[in-house]
Design an enzyme around this catalytic site. Structure first.
Site, short mmCIF file in Angstrom:
data_model
loop_
_atom_site.label_atom_id
_atom_site.label_comp_id
_atom_site.label_asym_id
_atom_site.label_seq_id
_atom_site.Cartn_x
_atom_site.Cartn_y
_atom_site.Cartn_z
N ARG A 1 -4.88 -19.13 -12.53
CA ARG A 1 -3.34 -18.36 -12.30
C ARG A 1 -2.72 -18.67 -13.54
NH1 ARG A 1 -1.17 -18.51 -6.63
NH2 ARG A 1 -1.98 -20.73 -6.79
N LEU B 1 -2.15 -17.69 -16.28
CA LEU B 1 -1.17 -16.98 -17.03
C LEU B 1 0.56 -17.11 -16.40
CD1 LEU B 1 0.02 -14.95 -19.35
CD2 LEU B 1 -0.92 -12.75 -18.34
N GLY C 1 12.04 -6.82 5.36
CA GLY C 1 11.03 -7.80 5.38
C GLY C 1 11.13 -9.12 5.65
N SER C 2 11.19 -9.12 5.11
CA SER C 2 10.78 -10.24 4.32
C SER C 2 11.60 -10.80 3.13
CB SER C 2 9.82 -10.90 3.31
OG SER C 2 9.52 -10.37 2.04
N GLU D 1 10.59 -13.68 7.94
CA GLU D 1 8.45 -13.48 7.73
C GLU D 1 8.21 -15.02 7.06
OE1 GLU D 1 7.56 -10.25 6.09
OE2 GLU D 1 8.17 -8.57 7.47
N ASP E 1 5.15 -1.37 8.58
CA ASP E 1 5.28 -1.04 6.97
C ASP E 1 3.83 -0.23 7.08
OD1 ASP E 1 7.45 -1.90 6.64
OD2 ASP E 1 6.71 -3.95 5.98
N HIS F 1 13.03 -5.58 -8.05
CA HIS F 1 11.85 -5.70 -8.08
C HIS F 1 11.92 -6.40 -10.01
CE1 HIS F 1 8.49 -4.43 -5.99
NE2 HIS F 1 9.09 -3.69 -5.90
N CYS G 1 12.62 -3.32 -0.78
CA CYS G 1 11.11 -3.19 -0.75
C CYS G 1 11.59 -5.05 -0.09
CB CYS G 1 10.24 -3.24 -1.43
SG CYS G 1 8.89 -3.64 -1.50
#
Length: 778
Positions: A19, A21, A453-454, A505, A620, A715, A747
């Site tokens: 990972r 990048l 939720g999170s 969560e 969800d 986002h 979200c």
């Protein structure tokens, strides 16, 4: 290798085995490293990818398949389609502007997106699903008077970069027609495809530069050719490729189609002046005979034989048997062996997985192994099967072992599936009656506030999870840490005045993985990451066998959170369709059958949550729409079983128990009937980037149930002001009745920082209170 058959990958994963990048991007965005550092990491990954493909035997190595964020965004930048709010004045698009288009901008100076927006911040482009995959692309935003100009030479630069390391590549670019079909315009009723004549000169200049740089082939991806097209859209392909051929004669084009059958667009594809055509024979094996019969023999035919979207090892002898009649009548030097689509959608290398069940591991192939499979197929066709006899035997043995394995088949699950009745998929009364019972039980104010939720998975949370996984943090200490985080989240939500709480969560690694790890029939990896968007990578579960729930999965953490407060805490579950669509699914059963198994497991959890005292349970289904088939004729069958599975898992509760669901990144107009048929009491949706336009579908349908339109774009690092969210809520009130409206972010907040989340949610609660005062005064 001596084979005359070409071997292509169409594209490979960008992210790096470790990972690299992701970490380089996030370091740059946080100001901890420079642009030069980021670009050097990207260069290292590209070169390593080209060299590995060459070493494995690939003869058509792609370039320009690498992207810092998204290849559709790269294309928009390449042709100068940069909306005015990003401050671009022509010339090269800066890295700051590029990332502002991708992520938005808080208007701060410094690394990352610092100099765009001049202190005020800008919103990102809209983001949505790439066809029916779990990859997200940035939606190009085009004005009706949009001007285009070649503003980035990235495809040329990366071609030359590969050549400097001794590797001749075939550049990959997104085709002009698909680019415009994926775009949107702020002008209502304007079709971006009308911009094609303006767009083509930029493509012509790019192709000319590639030819001058020494490219002999270019791969142009036009996956829109597998969609339902109307006559003027088919004409657009003919117009575009006639222009490109005339402008750049001698440069050979491999036209790549994937994700489905060409179907009624085959005639159009075969009429285009291109040197090669790639077809997906995994998603659409039925098109092999037709393509082979109708395609001219001077066309290079690229056969997508290995699944580029799933992780199962191919049955190579079966593939060879299937394609034998076509290959026998085709010149070998005009055959290309390839995956069904770019390998972007699968993990990089199975060799990094050392803890998988031995049997399950033997059934899998990741990008590296799929590349090897392509080479075996090409050698078998060119040199004869005896040249790869051992490889073919191993492939056949793995397929037979998987089909017969007791790890795959569970008679108890099969019995439960057979016992499903129609009554198990219906709530006891209609929504109007249920809503009265729920309102009396919950006692919520108008415009109730909640989150999806999170909460942020901070460095401390991730570190504790990692230490626990390595055995460095005991179960007792890890449990105490999670309880502390959960209690802090509950207390803070109470403090700012949220009406319906979530536990945060913190114990969950991923909204699908967390459940899959507790369900039978799932396998999990350590390093099998795939890109969802930008630096957001996921490790999808692998569904290899029949699914069941041995034990409760979430009850204990919900019960603890609810014990801390008098306000309602939502039970938080991921729905069966989303678990299915965000997993690598077994390919020996229909997807509908696998989904019903998952639905029964989630139903068991819903019932147990209610028995423990949960008054509202969120299931969800963020990915319901992304599973929608690309051809409209196939929609009804999918939506019928998808809705049935949601109702199967949600209908085992009493009428006074409120069922929520959540969806994101979706256009709802064309599936609004199915959304209504789900019969969730409350649905929350992503709407902030569309400025509530997505609610038009619900208004026009006269959707009766309650809706939480997102007012906070999670986002983006931007913190929206109270006035901005209040404005969005005012737009929502123009479309929905006050009694329907909930107030929530777009979200979950897992990927954001507390420094962003705290002020944003405080502002959101303030916006809801403003709305209540305004409604009371009216």
């Amino acid at each position: 290798m001596p084979s005359r058959i070409s071997i292509a990958t169409l594209g490979v994963p960008r992210i790096g085995r470790r990972r690299e990048l992701k970490f380089a991007l996030e370091s740059y965005w946080s100001g901890k490293s420079t642009a030069a550092d980021l670009l050097e990491t990207a260069k290292t990954l590209r070169i390593a990818g080209w060299k590995e493909q060459a070493e494995r035997g690939v003869t058509r190595i792609p370039s320009n398949d690498f992207s810092l964020y998204d290849h559709v965004l790269d294309t928009a930048v390449m042709v100068g389609a940069v909306p005015a709010r990003y401050g671009w004045q022509g010339g090269e698009v800066s890295l700051d502007a590029y990332f502002a288009m991708a992520r938005g901008n808080r208007g701060e100076a410094g690394a990352g997106c610092g100099h765009v927006g001049h202190g005020h911040g800008v919103t990102a482009l809209e983001m949505t699903k790439w066809f029916d995959t779990n990859y997200h692309y940035m939606v190009p935003e085009l004005a009706d008077d949009q001007a285009f100009a070649l503003s980035s030479t990235k495809p040329v630069d990366q071609f030359l970069e590969a050549r400097a390391h001794g590797i001749h590549t075939r550049p990959v670019i997104l085709g002009p027609v698909t680019f415009l079909k994926l775009a949107k315009s702020p002008s209502e009723g304007f079709n971006p495809l009308a911009l094609l004549p303006r767009l083509l000169p930029a493509y012509e200049e790019l192709l000319d530069r590639l030819k001058l740089a020494g490219a002999d082939w270019v791969q142009i991806d036009e996956p829109a050719l597998v969609l339902d097209l109307i006559p003027n859209e088919r004409d657009a392909f003919k117009f575009a490729y006639d222009r490109l051929r005339q402008a750049v004669p001698g440069l050979k084009i491999m036209l790549a189609t994937y994700f489905g059958a060409l179907g009624d667009n085959l005639e159009t594809a075969l009429s285009l002046p291109v040197a090669g055509l790639h077809v997906d024979l995994v998603r659409a094996p039925e098109q092999l005979e037709t393509v082979g019969r109708l395609a001219p023999k001077d066309l290079v035919l690229s056969l997508g034989l290995v699944d580029g979207r799933n992780v199962w090892r191919a049955n190579l002898p079966a593939i060879l048997d299937r394609i034998k009649p076509i290959v026998a009548g085709w010149p070998l030097d005009r055959i290309e062996i390839a995956p069904s689509c770019s390998l972007l959608h699968v993990p990089i290398d199975l060799e990094t997985e050392t803890t998988l069940d031995t049997d399950v591991r033997s059934w899998l192939a990741f990008a590296a192994q799929k590349t090897d499979e392509l080479v075996v197929l090409a050698r078998a066709l060119s040199e004869g099967r005896d040249s790869v006899a051992a490889e073919l035997e191993a492939s056949a043995e793995a397929a037979a072992a998987r089909a017969a394995s007791a790890k795959v088949h569970d008679p108890l699950v099969e019995g439960r599936i057979a016992a499903i009745s129609a009554g198990m998929t219906k709530r006891r009364t209609a929504f109007a009656e249920r809503s009265r019972l729920q309102a009396a039980r919950l006692g919520l104010p108008p415009f109730p506030t909640t989150t999806i939720g999170s909460f942020p998975q901070t460095a401390e949370v991730r570190k504790a999870r990692a230490r626990h996984a390595k055995g460095e943090l005991s179960y007792i200490d890890y449990e105490a840490f999670l309880r502390k985080e959960t209690e802090a989240a509950i207390r803070w939500q109470e403090e700012i005045g949220l009406d319906v709480l979530v536990h945060g969560e913190f114990e969950r690694n991923d909204m699908v993985q967390y459940f899959g790890e507790q369900l039978s029939g799932f396998a999990f990896t350590q390093h099998a990451w795939v890109q969802s968007y930008g630096s957001r990578y996921v490790r999808p579960p692998i569904i290899y066998g029949d699914v069941s729930r041995p034990n409760p999965m979430t009850v204990r953490w919900w019960q603890y959170a609810q014990s801390l407060t008098d306000r309602p805490v939502k039970g938080m579950l991921t729905g069966p369709v989303t678990i299915l669509n965000w997993s690598f699914v077994r390919d020996d059963l229909p997807r509908s059958a696998v989904c019903r198994q998952i639905a029964l497991a989630i139903r068991d959890e819903v019932v147990d949550l209610e028995k423990t005292g949960a008054k509202m349970i969120q299931i969800d289904e963020a990915a319901l729409r992304e599973g929608l088939p690309l051809r409209r004729k196939d929609w009804k069958a999918y939506l019928d079983w998808a809705v049935e599975c949601f109702r199967l898992c949600s209908s085992g509760v009493a009428d006074a128990t409120q069922i929520h669901t959540h969806m994101c990144y979706s256009e709802f107009n064309d599936i609004i009937d199915a959304i209504a048929a789900m019969d969730a009491d409350v649905i929350s949706i992503e709407t902030s980037r569309s400025r509530m336009e997505l609610l038009d579908a619900f208004r026009n349908y006269k959707y009766p149930n309650e809706i939480g339109p997102g007012v906070y774009d999670i986002h983006s690092p931007r913190v929206p002001e109270t006035a901005e969210m209040a404005d969005l809520l005012s737009l929502a009130r123009q479309r929905l009745s006050d009694g329907q409206l909930w107030v929530n972010p777009d979200c979950g907040l897992k990927t954001r920082r507390w420094e962003e989340v705290r002020p944003a949610l405080v502002n959101m609660v303030a916006a809801a209170r403003q709305l209540r005062r305004k409604a009371e005064a009216a």
